[in-house]
Design a protein around this motif. Structure first.
Motif, short mmCIF file in Angstrom:
data_model
loop_
_atom_site.label_atom_id
_atom_site.label_comp_id
_atom_site.label_asym_id
_atom_site.label_seq_id
_atom_site.Cartn_x
_atom_site.Cartn_y
_atom_site.Cartn_z
N GLY A 156 1.97 2.87 0.24
CA GLY A 156 2.06 2.80 1.68
C GLY A 156 2.52 1.44 2.15
O GLY A 156 2.42 0.44 1.42
N VAL A 157 3.00 1.38 3.38
CA VAL A 157 3.42 0.13 3.99
C VAL A 157 3.06 0.18 5.48
O VAL A 157 3.15 1.24 6.11
CB VAL A 157 4.93 -0.13 3.79
CG1 VAL A 157 5.76 0.96 4.45
CG2 VAL A 157 5.31 -1.50 4.32
N ILE A 168 3.24 -7.69 7.23
CA ILE A 168 3.58 -6.51 6.44
C ILE A 168 2.51 -6.33 5.36
O ILE A 168 2.25 -7.24 4.58
CB ILE A 168 4.97 -6.64 5.79
CG1 ILE A 168 6.03 -6.94 6.85
CG2 ILE A 168 5.32 -5.36 5.04
CD1 ILE A 168 7.41 -7.15 6.28
N THR A 169 1.90 -5.15 5.35
CA THR A 169 0.86 -4.84 4.37
C THR A 169 1.35 -3.74 3.44
O THR A 169 1.78 -2.67 3.90
CB THR A 169 -0.44 -4.38 5.06
OG1 THR A 169 -0.86 -5.37 5.99
CG2 THR A 169 -1.54 -4.15 4.04
N TYR A 170 1.30 -4.01 2.14
CA TYR A 170 1.69 -3.03 1.12
C TYR A 170 0.43 -2.52 0.42
O TYR A 170 -0.52 -3.29 0.23
CB TYR A 170 2.63 -3.65 0.09
CG TYR A 170 3.88 -4.27 0.68
CD1 TYR A 170 5.02 -3.51 0.91
CD2 TYR A 170 3.90 -5.63 0.99
CE1 TYR A 170 6.16 -4.09 1.44
CE2 TYR A 170 5.05 -6.22 1.53
CZ TYR A 170 6.18 -5.44 1.75
OH TYR A 170 7.30 -6.01 2.28
N ASP A 171 0.45 -1.26 0.03
CA ASP A 171 -0.72 -0.69 -0.63
C ASP A 171 -0.26 0.30 -1.70
O ASP A 171 0.72 1.04 -1.50
CB ASP A 171 -1.62 0.02 0.39
CG ASP A 171 -2.84 0.65 -0.26
OD1 ASP A 171 -3.82 -0.08 -0.49
OD2 ASP A 171 -2.82 1.86 -0.56
N THR A 193 -3.93 -4.01 -2.54
CA THR A 193 -3.40 -4.25 -1.20
C THR A 193 -2.86 -5.67 -1.14
O THR A 193 -3.52 -6.62 -1.58
CB THR A 193 -4.50 -4.08 -0.14
OG1 THR A 193 -5.03 -2.76 -0.22
CG2 THR A 193 -3.94 -4.29 1.26
N TRP A 194 -1.65 -5.81 -0.57
CA TRP A 194 -1.03 -7.12 -0.45
C TRP A 194 -0.58 -7.31 0.98
O TRP A 194 0.22 -6.52 1.49
CB TRP A 194 0.15 -7.26 -1.41
CG TRP A 194 0.97 -8.50 -1.19
CD1 TRP A 194 0.51 -9.76 -0.90
CD2 TRP A 194 2.40 -8.60 -1.21
NE1 TRP A 194 1.55 -10.64 -0.76
CE2 TRP A 194 2.72 -9.96 -0.94
CE3 TRP A 194 3.43 -7.70 -1.46
CZ2 TRP A 194 4.05 -10.41 -0.90
CZ3 TRP A 194 4.74 -8.14 -1.41
CH2 TRP A 194 5.04 -9.49 -1.14
N SER A 203 -2.08 -14.63 4.29
CA SER A 203 -1.67 -13.68 3.25
C SER A 203 -2.74 -13.58 2.17
O SER A 203 -3.45 -14.56 1.88
CB SER A 203 -0.34 -14.11 2.62
OG SER A 203 0.70 -14.13 3.58
N TYR A 204 -2.85 -12.40 1.57
CA TYR A 204 -3.84 -12.21 0.50
C TYR A 204 -3.45 -11.01 -0.34
O TYR A 204 -2.65 -10.16 0.07
CB TYR A 204 -5.24 -12.02 1.07
CG TYR A 204 -5.45 -10.70 1.80
CD1 TYR A 204 -5.78 -9.54 1.12
CD2 TYR A 204 -5.27 -10.63 3.19
CE1 TYR A 204 -5.95 -8.33 1.79
CE2 TYR A 204 -5.44 -9.43 3.86
CZ TYR A 204 -5.79 -8.29 3.16
OH TYR A 204 -5.94 -7.09 3.82
N THR A 205 -4.04 -10.92 -1.52
CA THR A 205 -3.93 -9.76 -2.40
C THR A 205 -5.34 -9.32 -2.77
O THR A 205 -6.17 -10.14 -3.16
CB THR A 205 -3.14 -10.09 -3.67
OG1 THR A 205 -1.84 -10.56 -3.30
CG2 THR A 205 -2.99 -8.86 -4.54
#
Length: 217
Positions: A156-157, A168-171, A193-194, A203-205
């Motif tokens: 997901g984004v 922008i969050t990526y999963d 999740t990034w 920002s984080y992971t």
């Protein structure tokens, strides 16, 4: 930070909604429609901590299609335009255009692929902005290895357009569901999740491993 308590009650609100839809029902599979919605937003406190009145009037217009009784496809997908006008003159009106809904593809009896899309206007808490545009997209896959074992995967984004830039969050996730009975399943999964934030310090992971039991009725 520094101890003490923070009162966030000024961010509580209610959003009633009234929508009208007209649908062309004659086609057996693809049913186009038009929809209009009125969605006011009332904050329980007239002014927030910055003295701003964030209550607003919201409207949405959509043109879409419902896929019904197709052998492999089903869902409801629409093009949507959102508009919101705020009570306080210091908060500018905002609008968003995008896609919303979901689409399911079943290529065989063991596999299901679901695409979900969303568009929204989320109220901001900054004095420099009234709201943030938000677009989401996600695809999830479920495949039956055996009658009682499913493999689950998804990506997901989420794109949030803020006054300070785009977040922008990526999963992505991978999991397993072992059905112990008609209504009980053991689940295990891994999720990453990034967040690629406009302000790099945010920002984080995140990595998450989970296991549990799911009860459905």
């Amino acid at each position: 930070s520094g101890g003490g308590a923070e009162d966030n009650a000024d961010r509580d609100y209610a959003t009633p909604s009234l929508s009208l839809r007209t649908t062309y029902t004659d086609p057996p599979v693809f049913k186009p429609y038009l929809q209009a919605a009125y969605e006011p937003r009332y904050y329980f406190r007239k002014r927030d901590r910055d003295g701003l009145q964030r209550s607003s009037q919201g409207f949405a217009a959509s043109a879409g299609v419902v896929i019904d009784r197709a052998p492999f496809w089903s869902g409801d997908l629409a093009v949507t335009h959102l508009w919101r006008d705020y009570e306080d003159a210091a908060l500018k009106s905002n609008s968003a255009f995008g896609l919303t809904g979901n689409l399911t593809w079943r290529p065989d009896e063991l596999t299901e692929i679901v695409l979900a899309l969303g568009t929204s206007l989320d109220d901001a808490v900054s004095t420099a902005s009234s709201s943030n545009r938000n677009w989401t997209g996600r695809m999830d896959v479920a495949h039956g290895l055996r009658d009682n074992i499913d493999v689950l995967a998804g990506v997901g984004v989420e794109i949030e357009e803020t006054a300070g830039g785009d977040d922008i969050t990526y999963d992505a996730n991978l999991g397993l569901a072992w059905k112990l009975g008609p209504s009980l399943a053991w689940t295990a999964g891994y999720d990453v999740t990034w967040l690629d934030a406009a302000v790099s310090a945010r920002s984080y992971t995140e990595h998450r491993v989970s296991a549990g039991l799911t009860l459905s009725r």
